[in-house]
Write a protein that holds these residues in place. Structure first.
Motif, short mmCIF file in Angstrom:
data_model
loop_
_atom_site.label_atom_id
_atom_site.label_comp_id
_atom_site.label_asym_id
_atom_site.label_seq_id
_atom_site.Cartn_x
_atom_site.Cartn_y
_atom_site.Cartn_z
N LEU A 30 0.82 -1.21 0.00
CA LEU A 30 0.00 0.00 0.00
C LEU A 30 0.86 1.26 0.00
CD1 LEU A 30 -2.87 -0.99 2.46
CD2 LEU A 30 -3.09 -0.50 0.03
N ASP A 32 3.83 1.49 -1.40
CA ASP A 32 4.32 1.60 -2.78
C ASP A 32 3.23 2.15 -3.70
OD1 ASP A 32 6.73 0.61 -1.91
OD2 ASP A 32 6.38 -1.44 -2.62
N LYS A 33 2.01 1.66 -3.49
CA LYS A 33 0.89 2.15 -4.31
C LYS A 33 0.65 3.63 -4.06
CE LYS A 33 -4.10 1.67 -5.00
NZ LYS A 33 -5.33 0.95 -4.62
N ARG A 34 0.67 4.05 -2.81
CA ARG A 34 0.46 5.46 -2.48
C ARG A 34 1.53 6.35 -3.11
NH1 ARG A 34 2.05 6.93 3.40
NH2 ARG A 34 4.04 6.59 2.32
N GLU A 36 3.38 5.72 -5.79
CA GLU A 36 3.22 5.75 -7.25
C GLU A 36 2.02 6.60 -7.65
OE1 GLU A 36 3.87 5.10 -11.28
OE2 GLU A 36 5.17 4.90 -9.53
N LEU A 37 0.94 6.50 -6.88
CA LEU A 37 -0.22 7.35 -7.14
C LEU A 37 0.14 8.82 -7.00
CD1 LEU A 37 -3.13 5.45 -5.34
CD2 LEU A 37 -3.06 6.03 -7.76
N MET A 99 -3.42 2.24 -11.60
CA MET A 99 -3.24 1.88 -10.19
C MET A 99 -4.59 1.65 -9.51
SD MET A 99 0.06 1.82 -9.84
CE MET A 99 0.22 1.74 -8.06
N SER A 100 -5.44 0.86 -10.16
CA SER A 100 -6.78 0.50 -9.67
C SER A 100 -7.77 1.67 -9.66
CB SER A 100 -6.73 -0.13 -8.27
OG SER A 100 -6.48 0.82 -7.28
N THR A 164 -5.99 5.31 0.28
CA THR A 164 -4.80 4.48 0.50
C THR A 164 -4.01 4.97 1.70
OG1 THR A 164 -4.68 4.08 -1.90
CG2 THR A 164 -2.72 3.55 -0.60
#
Length: 216
Positions: A30, A32-34, A36-37, A99-100, A164
């Motif tokens: 999460l 990493d996702k945050r 990248e977002l 990213m979803s 996120t």
């Protein structure tokens, strides 16, 4: 502080250790996702700002051209010339997963492929200023649609970043620390029970030895 509902058993300890491993993996994913977002969001914001400046300048120029055209023509002729638009633009809305996050993608199609097929009037009774005004507005339309697409994408990505971020904080400050406390509590309870069992066994052993040898 350990949860009061924790059952100090080895089975529960194993379950909590698995939960901790999963929570730590989820926390990393999460984060990493945050990140990248955030990176893509900042890029979109920059594009959005550049587009907005261009669109605002284009609309200002188009308005100025229409004011000039109106000054050189009588109002009835101007209204008649613009009463029935010649060109037609259809808009199709698709979506793209980033990213979803399903962000919108706008595609336009004109009734005819000729980019000059935008004048709904004859040139004999209108001024060239009106031609420039219509052309400037037609030129800015693609950027206006792109701006709408980017702004909606920024809104959706900002909402996903916030969601996120809350999940990351919940894992980092609540779930993982609480699980670690529960594991520590159960481990201490199990160690305490084991020591108590050993003490009881030693006492039983002493009693059995005394009985075997007739000691008092």
């Amino acid at each position: 502080m350990a949860s009061t509902q924790v059952i100090p058993t080895r089975m529960e300890l194993t379950r909590l250790k698995r939960k901790l491993v999963t929570a730590r993996k989820g926390h990393k994913l999460l984060k990493d996702k945050r990140d990248e977002l955030m990176r893509q969001f900042l890029e979109m914001v920059k594009v959005n700002m550049d587009l907005r400046k261009g669109v605002e300048a284009g609309i200002h120029a188009a308005n100025r051209n229409f004011v000039i055209a109106k000054a050189g023509m009588d109002e009835a002729t101007l209204h008649t010339a613009l009463m029935a638009p010649k060109q037609e633009v259809s808009l199709e809305v698709g979506k793209k997963n980033v990213m979803s996050v399903n962000i919108p993608v706008f595609e336009t199609k004109t009734r005819t492929a000729d980019e000059n097929d935008i004048y709904s009037y004859g040139f004999a009774f209108t001024s060239s200023d009106l031609d420039g005004a219509v052309k400037s507005l037609a030129d800015i339309l693609p950027d206006m649609l792109k701006l709408a697409e980017i702004e909606k994408a920024c809104q959706l990505m900002a909402a996903e970043i916030e969601k996120t971020r809350r999940r990351v904080n919940a894992l980092e400050h609540v779930i993982i620390p609480q699980t670690m406390e529960d594991i520590k509590y159960i481990s201490m309870k199990l160690d305490e029970n084991e020591r108590s069992s050993q003490v009881r066994l030693m006492k039983v052993k002493d009693m059995m030895l005394k009985e075997a040898h007739g000691w008092e």
